[in-house]
Write a protein that holds these residues in place. Structure first.
Motif, PDB file in Angstrom:
ATOM      1  N   ALA A 180       0.660  -1.349  -0.388  1.00  5.92           N
ATOM      2  CA  ALA A 180       0.137   0.330  -0.154  1.00  5.92           C
ATOM      3  C   ALA A 180       0.719   1.635  -0.127  1.00  5.92           C
ATOM      4  CB  ALA A 180      -1.460  -0.305   1.496  1.00  5.92           C
ATOM      5  N   MET A 181       0.115   2.160  -0.701  1.00  7.02           N
ATOM      6  CA  MET A 181       1.094   3.521  -1.066  1.00  7.02           C
ATOM      7  C   MET A 181      -0.164   4.537   0.190  1.00  7.02           C
ATOM      8  SD  MET A 181       1.392   5.837  -4.241  1.00  7.02           S
ATOM      9  CE  MET A 181       3.091   4.559  -4.445  1.00  7.02           C
ATOM     10  N   PHE A 182       0.982   5.066   0.757  1.00  4.89           N
ATOM     11  CA  PHE A 182       0.064   6.268   2.056  1.00  4.89           C
ATOM     12  C   PHE A 182       0.717   7.131   2.436  1.00  4.89           C
ATOM     13  CE2 PHE A 182       2.725   3.159   3.652  1.00  4.89           C
ATOM     14  CZ  PHE A 182       3.049   4.064   5.432  1.00  4.89           C
ATOM     15  N   ASP A 183      -0.421   7.925   3.090  1.00  5.43           N
ATOM     16  CA  ASP A 183       0.500   9.344   4.312  1.00  5.43           C
ATOM     17  C   ASP A 183       1.327   9.723   2.890  1.00  5.43           C
ATOM     18  OD1 ASP A 183       0.940  11.149   5.823  1.00  5.43           O
ATOM     19  OD2 ASP A 183       2.534  10.020   6.706  1.00  5.43           O
ATOM     20  N   GLY A 184       0.500  10.229   1.915  1.00  8.65           N
ATOM     21  CA  GLY A 184       1.962  10.788   0.552  1.00  8.65           C
ATOM     22  C   GLY A 184       1.265  12.873   0.330  1.00  8.65           C
ATOM     23  N   ASP A 185       1.880  13.128  -0.206  1.00  5.48           N
ATOM     24  CA  ASP A 185       1.816  14.557  -0.912  1.00  5.48           C
ATOM     25  C   ASP A 185       2.107  14.705  -2.247  1.00  5.48           C
ATOM     26  OD1 ASP A 185       1.618  17.646  -0.545  1.00  5.48           O
ATOM     27  OD2 ASP A 185       2.565  17.996   0.284  1.00  5.48           O
ATOM     28  N   ALA A 186       1.305  15.309  -3.075  1.00  5.58           N
ATOM     29  CA  ALA A 186       1.539  15.852  -4.549  1.00  5.58           C
ATOM     30  C   ALA A 186       1.698  16.892  -4.936  1.00  5.58           C
ATOM     31  CB  ALA A 186       0.465  14.847  -5.466  1.00  5.58           C
ATOM     32  N   GLY A 187       1.111  17.786  -3.888  1.00  3.79           N
ATOM     33  CA  GLY A 187       1.502  19.255  -3.679  1.00  3.79           C
ATOM     34  C   GLY A 187       0.652  19.489  -4.674  1.00  3.79           C
ATOM     35  N   ARG A 188       0.812  21.106  -4.858  1.00  5.06           N
ATOM     36  CA  ARG A 188       0.054  22.216  -5.327  1.00  5.06           C
ATOM     37  C   ARG A 188      -1.625  21.911  -5.756  1.00  5.06           C
ATOM     38  NH1 ARG A 188       2.075  20.500 -10.502  1.00  5.06           N
ATOM     39  NH2 ARG A 188       4.529  20.115 -10.588  1.00  5.06           N
ATOM     40  N   GLY A 189      -2.053  21.965  -4.073  1.00  3.55           N
ATOM     41  CA  GLY A 189      -3.660  21.847  -3.824  1.00  3.55           C
ATOM     42  C   GLY A 189      -3.889  20.077  -4.199  1.00  3.55           C
ATOM     43  N   THR A 190      -3.218  19.400  -4.501  1.00  7.54           N
ATOM     44  CA  THR A 190      -3.004  17.219  -4.642  1.00  7.54           C
ATOM     45  C   THR A 190      -3.143  16.960  -3.988  1.00  7.54           C
ATOM     46  OG1 THR A 190      -0.933  17.381  -5.588  1.00  7.54           O
ATOM     47  CG2 THR A 190      -3.055  18.132  -7.348  1.00  7.54           C
ATOM     48  N   LYS A 191      -3.313  16.139  -3.830  1.00  6.57           N
ATOM     49  CA  LYS A 191      -3.726  15.396  -2.345  1.00  6.57           C
ATOM     50  C   LYS A 191      -3.350  13.234  -2.948  1.00  6.57           C
ATOM     51  CE  LYS A 191      -7.871  13.117  -1.111  1.00  6.57           C
ATOM     52  NZ  LYS A 191      -8.728  12.702  -0.319  1.00  6.57           N
ATOM     53  N   MET A 192      -2.532  12.208  -1.905  1.00  4.30           N
ATOM     54  CA  MET A 192      -1.743  11.503  -2.334  1.00  4.30           C
ATOM     55  C   MET A 192      -2.772  10.296  -1.434  1.00  4.30           C
ATOM     56  SD  MET A 192       1.228  11.141  -4.383  1.00  4.30           S
ATOM     57  CE  MET A 192       1.433   9.740  -3.432  1.00  4.30           C
ATOM     58  N   ASP A 193      -3.828   9.231  -2.274  1.00  7.69           N
ATOM     59  CA  ASP A 193      -4.846   8.726  -1.773  1.00  7.69           C
ATOM     60  C   ASP A 193      -4.372   7.225  -1.064  1.00  7.69           C
ATOM     61  OD1 ASP A 193      -6.939  10.242  -2.424  1.00  7.69           O
ATOM     62  OD2 ASP A 193      -7.108   9.248  -4.405  1.00  7.69           O
ATOM     63  N   THR A 194      -4.405   6.907   0.224  1.00  8.06           N
ATOM     64  CA  THR A 194      -3.772   6.027   0.305  1.00  8.06           C
ATOM     65  C   THR A 194      -5.045   4.388  -0.643  1.00  8.06           C
ATOM     66  OG1 THR A 194      -3.941   5.883   2.960  1.00  8.06           O
ATOM     67  CG2 THR A 194      -3.904   3.797   2.117  1.00  8.06           C
ATOM     68  N   THR A 195      -3.515   3.947  -1.316  1.00 10.72           N
ATOM     69  CA  THR A 195      -3.743   2.603  -2.333  1.00 10.72           C
ATOM     70  C   THR A 195      -3.288   1.575  -2.274  1.00 10.72           C
ATOM     71  OG1 THR A 195      -4.322   2.681  -5.095  1.00 10.72           O
ATOM     72  CG2 THR A 195      -2.846   3.734  -3.945  1.00 10.72           C
ATOM     73  N   ALA A 196      -3.281   0.569  -3.465  1.00 11.56           N
ATOM     74  CA  ALA A 196      -2.566  -0.564  -3.405  1.00 11.56           C
ATOM     75  C   ALA A 196      -1.473  -0.809  -4.252  1.00 11.56           C
ATOM     76  CB  ALA A 196      -3.399  -1.799  -4.232  1.00 11.56           C
ATOM     77  N   ALA A 197      -0.597  -0.848  -3.588  1.00 12.11           N
ATOM     78  CA  ALA A 197       0.883  -0.597  -4.737  1.00 12.11           C
ATOM     79  C   ALA A 197       1.719  -2.141  -4.819  1.00 12.11           C
ATOM     80  CB  ALA A 197       1.690   0.047  -3.996  1.00 12.11           C
ATOM     81  N   TYR A 198       2.425  -2.406  -6.416  1.00 14.16           N
ATOM     82  CA  TYR A 198       1.836  -3.620  -7.158  1.00 14.16           C
ATOM     83  C   TYR A 198       3.770  -3.496  -7.597  1.00 14.16           C
ATOM     84  CZ  TYR A 198      -2.738  -3.884  -7.304  1.00 14.16           C
ATOM     85  OH  TYR A 198      -3.922  -3.911  -6.913  1.00 14.16           O
ATOM     86  N   GLN A 199       5.133  -3.739  -7.158  1.00 17.55           N
ATOM     87  CA  GLN A 199       6.576  -3.578  -8.008  1.00 17.55           C
ATOM     88  C   GLN A 199       6.676  -4.959  -8.402  1.00 17.55           C
ATOM     89  OE1 GLN A 199       8.181  -2.175  -4.839  1.00 17.55           O
ATOM     90  NE2 GLN A 199       8.867  -3.913  -3.709  1.00 17.55           N
ATOM     91  N   GLY A 200       7.769  -4.832  -9.210  1.00 22.11           N
ATOM     92  CA  GLY A 200       8.620  -6.284  -9.260  1.00 22.11           C
ATOM     93  C   GLY A 200       9.952  -5.923 -10.037  1.00 22.11           C
ATOM     94  N   MET A 201      10.542  -6.526  -9.149  1.00 23.86           N
ATOM     95  CA  MET A 201      12.696  -6.102  -9.602  1.00 23.86           C
ATOM     96  C   MET A 201      13.229  -7.003 -10.517  1.00 23.86           C
ATOM     97  SD  MET A 201      10.547  -5.388  -6.362  1.00 23.86           S
ATOM     98  CE  MET A 201      10.380  -7.228  -5.419  1.00 23.86           C
ATOM     99  N   LEU A 202      14.443  -6.748 -10.544  1.00 21.63           N
ATOM    100  CA  LEU A 202      15.035  -7.511 -11.036  1.00 21.63           C
ATOM    101  C   LEU A 202      16.103  -7.366 -10.490  1.00 21.63           C
ATOM    102  CD1 LEU A 202      15.804  -9.788 -13.320  1.00 21.63           C
ATOM    103  CD2 LEU A 202      16.094  -8.024 -14.763  1.00 21.63           C
ATOM    104  N   GLY A 203      17.394  -8.395 -10.491  1.00 24.30           N
ATOM    105  CA  GLY A 203      18.634  -7.334  -9.918  1.00 24.30           C
ATOM    106  C   GLY A 203      19.705  -8.728  -9.507  1.00 24.30           C
ATOM    107  N   LEU A 204      20.958  -8.406  -8.858  1.00 27.53           N
ATOM    108  CA  LEU A 204      22.027  -9.472  -8.350  1.00 27.53           C
ATOM    109  C   LEU A 204      22.056  -9.804  -6.807  1.00 27.53           C
ATOM    110  CD1 LEU A 204      24.029  -9.094 -11.219  1.00 27.53           C
ATOM    111  CD2 LEU A 204      23.244 -10.878 -10.848  1.00 27.53           C
ATOM    112  N   THR A 205      22.912 -10.296  -5.915  1.00 23.12           N
ATOM    113  CA  THR A 205      23.079 -10.336  -4.864  1.00 23.12           C
ATOM    114  C   THR A 205      24.137 -10.651  -5.455  1.00 23.12           C
ATOM    115  OG1 THR A 205      20.943 -11.033  -4.171  1.00 23.12           O
ATOM    116  CG2 THR A 205      22.572 -11.321  -2.723  1.00 23.12           C
ATOM    117  N   PHE A 206      24.973  -9.853  -4.102  1.00 18.88           N
ATOM    118  CA  PHE A 206      26.403 -10.690  -4.424  1.00 18.88           C
ATOM    119  C   PHE A 206      27.316 -10.538  -2.234  1.00 18.88           C
ATOM    120  CE2 PHE A 206      26.073  -6.911  -7.329  1.00 18.88           C
ATOM    121  CZ  PHE A 206      26.650  -7.404  -8.742  1.00 18.88           C
TER     122      PHE A 206
END
Length: 178
Positions: free
Chosen positions: A108-134
């Motif tokens: 979830a994305m929460f407690d955000g600020d988008a500036g200029r009179g806009t607001k961030m809503d609490t909403t679902a978030a999804y992500q994908g990752m690709l990487g290397l572990t050393f």
């Protein structure tokens, strides 16, 4: 007599070897992340992109083929700030020094600020990752270098217009293995 001591030594070695090898089966860890990339917002009539930074903390379990973690991220660009909590799962190659991985997360994305009179809503978030572990030999640290993309639907509200948010970055993660 010798058989008695040999039997006791064998039992003790089996019991202690099992406990010593338990850490080879899974590793608990905590760590910190830092990344640089961009944020793009998509509204019905326009798109806006800007450079962004991310900072975070992770805690999880590392198992030979799978890694599971909980993660907190703070995103920041010149207009948008957001807090994100995620649960991630990674599939990884069990190679000794450098291990490639691929992962996905939901949260979830929460407690955000988008500036200029806009607001961030609490909403679902999804992500994908690709990487290397050393894997750092001898030391209880692992270093991850990864690329990731995070998407949140209708994350920003400006009047009657909702905008989706896409955050993409290159990130370094330092994990301390307990």
């Amino acid at each position: 007599m010798k058989l008695k001591y040999a039997t006791m030594a064998a039992i003790i070695s089996v019991v202690t070897a099992g406990a010593a090898n338990a850490n080879l089966l899974f590793d608990a860890y905590m760590g910190a992340t830092a990344g640089v990339g961009g944020i793009t917002t998509f509204a019905d009539d326009h798109t806006h992109s800007d450079m962004a930074y991310s900072y975070g903390a992770v805690a999880g379990l590392d198992i030979p083929l799978v890694r599971a973690e909980v993660e907190y991220n703070y995103l920041n660009d010149k207009d948008i700030t957001a807090n994100i909590a995620m649960g991630n799962v990674y599939l990884k190659m069990p190679t000794p020094l450098i291990a490639p991985y691929i992962g996905a997360g939901i949260g979830a994305m929460f407690d955000g600020d988008a500036g200029r009179g806009t607001k961030m809503d609490t909403t679902a978030a999804y992500q994908g990752m690709l990487g290397l572990t050393f894997n750092v030999p001898v030391l209880p640290f692992k270093v991850d270098a990864e690329a990731r993309a995070l998407y949140a639907h209708n994350a920003i509200t400006a009047g009657n217009d909702d905008a989706d948010l896409l955050h993409y970055d290159i990130r370094a993660k330092l994990r301390y293995i307990f």
